[in-house]
Design an enzyme around this catalytic site. Structure first.
Site, PDB file in Angstrom:
ATOM      1  N   CYS A   1       0.125   3.763   2.844  1.00 19.00           N
ATOM      2  CA  CYS A   1       0.512   3.182   4.059  1.00 19.00           C
ATOM      3  C   CYS A   1       1.933   3.573   4.198  1.00 19.00           C
ATOM      4  O   CYS A   1       2.486   3.723   5.405  1.00 19.00           O
ATOM      5  CB  CYS A   1       0.426   1.645   4.178  1.00 19.00           C
ATOM      6  SG  CYS A   1      -1.266   0.993   4.074  1.00 19.00           S
TER       7      CYS A   1
ATOM      8  N   CYS B   1       0.673  -1.217  -0.082  1.00 17.47           N
ATOM      9  CA  CYS B   1      -0.018   0.085   0.100  1.00 17.47           C
ATOM     10  C   CYS B   1       0.988   1.275  -0.115  1.00 17.47           C
ATOM     11  O   CYS B   1       1.533   1.512   0.954  1.00 17.47           O
ATOM     12  CB  CYS B   1      -0.883   0.140   1.159  1.00 17.47           C
ATOM     13  SG  CYS B   1      -1.821   1.485   1.574  1.00 17.47           S
TER      14      CYS B   1
END
Length: 103
Positions: free
Chosen positions: A31, A28
């Site tokens: 993230c 991600c």
């Protein structure tokens, strides 16, 4: 910030100290952008809360339990209960605002 297994996570949130958890995945992009921000503020807020990470790909039951559909998902737990959550990337000032409002 240490990465926890599902069992470690459940034991930790049952304690008396608030827990700030970054639910993330290694693939991600947002993230990866949020991780150093949380790492940075975690030392500032260390007296108020425990900061940890949980990889959603390794803990699908936790993702289901807390209805995590989008990541990064930052959650604050108190006495075993989900108290507050934030979804998506936040710059440092916004992270601090979120923590100040909920810790």
């Amino acid at each position: 910030m240490k990465q926890l297994t599902e069992q470690q996570f459940n034991e930790l949130i049952a304690g008396s100290k608030p827990v700030v958890c970054d639910f993330f995945a290694t693939w991600c992009g947002p993230c990866k952008m949020l991780a150093p921000v949380l790492e940075d503020v975690s030392s500032e807020y260390a007296a108020k809360a425990e900061f940890v990470k949980v990889d959603v790909d390794n803990a699908p039951a936790l993702s289901a339990k807390y209805g995590i559909m989008s990541i990064p998902f930052v959650a604050i737990f108190e006495n075993g209960q989900l108290k507050a959550k934030s979804i998506g990337f936040m710059p440092k000032a916004e992270v601090k605002q979120f923590l100040d409002a909920n810790l």
